[in-house]
Design a protein around this motif. Structure first.
Motif, PDB file in Angstrom:
ATOM      1  N   ALA A   1      66.798   9.851  -1.972  1.00 57.38           N
ATOM      2  CA  ALA A   1      65.638  10.050  -1.097  1.00 57.38           C
ATOM      3  C   ALA A   1      66.067  10.203   0.354  1.00 57.38           C
TER       4      ALA A   1
ATOM      5  N   TYR B   1      58.579  12.503  -1.549  1.00 61.39           N
ATOM      6  CA  TYR B   1      58.737  11.450  -0.530  1.00 61.39           C
ATOM      7  C   TYR B   1      59.417  12.009   0.720  1.00 61.39           C
TER       8      TYR B   1
ATOM      9  N   GLY C   1      56.007   4.085   5.614  1.00 62.04           N
ATOM     10  CA  GLY C   1      57.042   4.568   4.705  1.00 62.04           C
ATOM     11  C   GLY C   1      57.267   3.617   3.543  1.00 62.04           C
ATOM     12  N   TRP C   2      57.173   2.322   3.819  1.00 59.04           N
ATOM     13  CA  TRP C   2      57.303   1.299   2.776  1.00 59.04           C
ATOM     14  C   TRP C   2      56.179   1.425   1.751  1.00 59.04           C
TER      15      TRP C   2
ATOM     16  N   ALA D   1      56.387   4.605  -0.406  1.00 56.66           N
ATOM     17  CA  ALA D   1      57.522   4.596  -1.333  1.00 56.66           C
ATOM     18  C   ALA D   1      57.192   3.893  -2.653  1.00 56.66           C
ATOM     19  N   TRP D   2      56.238   2.966  -2.645  1.00 57.23           N
ATOM     20  CA  TRP D   2      55.929   2.198  -3.856  1.00 57.23           C
ATOM     21  C   TRP D   2      55.619   3.087  -5.058  1.00 57.23           C
TER      22      TRP D   2
ATOM     23  N   SER E   1      57.794  11.917   4.309  1.00 57.59           N
ATOM     24  CA  SER E   1      58.500  11.186   5.363  1.00 57.59           C
ATOM     25  C   SER E   1      58.564  11.993   6.647  1.00 57.59           C
TER      26      SER E   1
ATOM     27  N   LEU F   1      62.667  -0.752  -1.367  1.00 61.57           N
ATOM     28  CA  LEU F   1      61.681   0.185  -0.824  1.00 61.57           C
ATOM     29  C   LEU F   1      61.582   0.043   0.694  1.00 61.57           C
TER      30      LEU F   1
ATOM     31  N   VAL G   1      64.472   1.884   2.339  1.00 65.63           N
ATOM     32  CA  VAL G   1      64.265   3.327   2.458  1.00 65.63           C
ATOM     33  C   VAL G   1      63.436   3.637   3.700  1.00 65.63           C
ATOM     34  N   ALA G   2      62.366   2.872   3.893  1.00 62.50           N
ATOM     35  CA  ALA G   2      61.481   3.115   5.038  1.00 62.50           C
ATOM     36  C   ALA G   2      62.182   2.855   6.357  1.00 62.50           C
TER      37      ALA G   2
ATOM     38  N   LEU H   1      58.880   6.051  -5.679  1.00 66.48           N
ATOM     39  CA  LEU H   1      60.301   5.760  -5.935  1.00 66.48           C
ATOM     40  C   LEU H   1      60.421   4.600  -6.917  1.00 66.48           C
TER      41      LEU H   1
END
Length: 435
Positions: free
Chosen positions: A376, A315, A104-105, A108-109, A319, A120, A123-124, A112
């Motif tokens: 997100a 995203y 997820g990290w 996200a790059w 996810s 970031l 978020v993950a 987002l």
């Protein structure tokens, strides 16, 4: 708050309450009903709740709901459920959860922009834990093999607690939640001090309750109310000690349930006493969770839907699909489970209450790119409420039918592993439709 908003909230509880068993076999899940009610009273609906209203009452509700849920989920987990022969939950938690947060990290790059490395990561981590209540029938449908139901249930009960240290670390590294303390000190306080507080409170409360029950001093009703005191004490004590109230509550639940399940007392306090003692707390957690989804729809999701971007939407979809399903497939390599089972387990990783609360806590730190982070997270939870709730009855039935056909041809099917039903709890969010 407009009094008519409270009327709508009460009507939503009554509506789902009187139809809960009937609706549990349909695409209309409890979280969907309450999120829809929240949207109806929010700025996109009747306007009974405005976007500029204080978030303090909402935060108190969400944090209280998560604290109660963390405690009851942890107290219901038996240590033997994670033994080697019960490989599924252990692999999902020890391998699948970290891989989900890492993937997820990375994803996200590019999707987002405006968030730094640690935002970031936040978020993950926030979208790592799963919530079985959003796909209730996927876990409670007796046509699904007990091994799979058991694995998803235990994963949901433990992964929000296991994600807490990662959340505290990422939030501190991003610049929020630690004041004058360094990242290392914040993390150690949250992990070690909070765990110590939770262990002491949970152990002491369980020992006291068993001692009183053994002598016949505690009335049945008050035993249930007494368990509610455990999170009510552990949470504020940990917060005052500048630790994590959520970690303290989760560890307190583990200690409380473990002590109550030890050798039976003269009056039969033993394995069944833990569930009996926390029955009221579980019901309270169900109500608070339902109100939390309503508040999510009214206060958080409504404003987010007015500013959705295609990047947030992509995203959110990833996810719930690739970011969840690939780590699950990797975690279960070599187990002998069939592709249909891997797909079923991978899909039913809903994001719910823990993600909402963690997201709100991160947003209130006013980190760079807060609107992107919050958007997100909120959009992912909203999609999960709709998609997992809608697909649970259909996919549960289809997967159950596949399992029955395949088992008739291959009696040694790995999915047919012997898992006692006592290890499969009814997920919070509604009744077991098979009962």
């Amino acid at each position: 708050m407009n009094p008519w908003a409270l009327v709508v909230a009460g009507a939503a509880v009554a509506f789902y309450g009187v139809l809960s068993r009937r609706l549990s076999t349909t695409v209309v899940s409890g979280p969907l009903v309450f999120v829809a009610a929240g949207l109806a009273i929010g700025p996109l609906g009747l306007g009974l709740v405005q976007e500029d209203e204080s978030l303090e009452p909402v935060r108190a509700l969400l944090e209280g709901a998560l604290a109660v849920v963390l405690f009851t989920d942890a107290s219901a987990i038996r240590g033997r459920e994670l033994r080697r022969e019960r490989f599924l939950p252990l692999r999902l938690l020890a391998v699948g959860l970290p891989l989900t947060m890492a993937l997820g990290w990375l994803v996200a790059w590019p999707l987002l922009p405006g968030l730094g490395m640690w935002e970031l990561a936040l978020v993950a981590v926030i979208l790592g834990p799963t919530d079985a209540a959003l796909g209730q029938q996927a876990v409670s449908d007796r046509r699904v093999p007990a091994l799979v139901r058991h694995g998803l249930d235990v994963e949901s009960g433990l992964n929000d607690g296991l994600a807490l240290p990662f959340f505290v670390l990422a939030l501190a590294a991003a610049g929020g939640g630690h004041g004058d303390q360094g990242v290392g000190e914040t993390f150690l306080r949250a992990l070690l001090l909070s765990s110590a507080i939770g262990s002491v409170v949970g152990w002491a409360a369980a020992r006291l309750l068993r001692w009183s029950t053994a002598r016949g001093w505690a009335a049945h009703e008050w035993r249930q109310l007494a368990s509610l005191a455990v999170p009510a004490v552990a949470y504020p004590v940990a917060v005052e000690a500048e630790g994590s109230g959520f970690i303290a509550v989760w560890v307190a639940g583990l200690a409380f349930g473990n002590v109550l399940r030890k050798s039976a007392s003269p009056r039969g306090a033993g394995a069944g006493e833990s569930g009996d003692a926390t029955a009221f707390t579980e019901r309270l957690g169900l109500l608070l969770t339902s109100m939390s989804f309503l508040a999510f729809g009214a206060i958080i999701l409504g404003p987010v839907l007015e500013h959705v971007t295609w990047r947030m939407l992509v995203y959110a979809v990833l996810s719930l699909t690739m970011i969840r399903m690939l780590p699950v497939a990797v975690a279960l390599l070599g187990t002998g489970l069939r592709p249909a089972t891997l797909a079923y387990i991978g899909w039913f990783g809903p994001r719910g209450l823990a993600s909402v609360v963690f997201g709100l806590l991160a947003v209130e730190e006013h980190l760079p790119g807060t609107h992107v982070l919050g958007g997100a997270v909120a959009l992912t939870v909203a999609l999960s409420v709709c998609l997992h709730g809608a697909t649970a009855p259909l996919l549960g039935g289809r997967y159950g039918a596949w399992y029955s056909r395949t088992l008739a041809i291959h009696p040694g099917l790995k999915e047919h592993a012997d898992v006692p039903d006592e290890g499969v709890r009814t997920p919070r969010g509604g009744p077991d439709p098979a009962r």
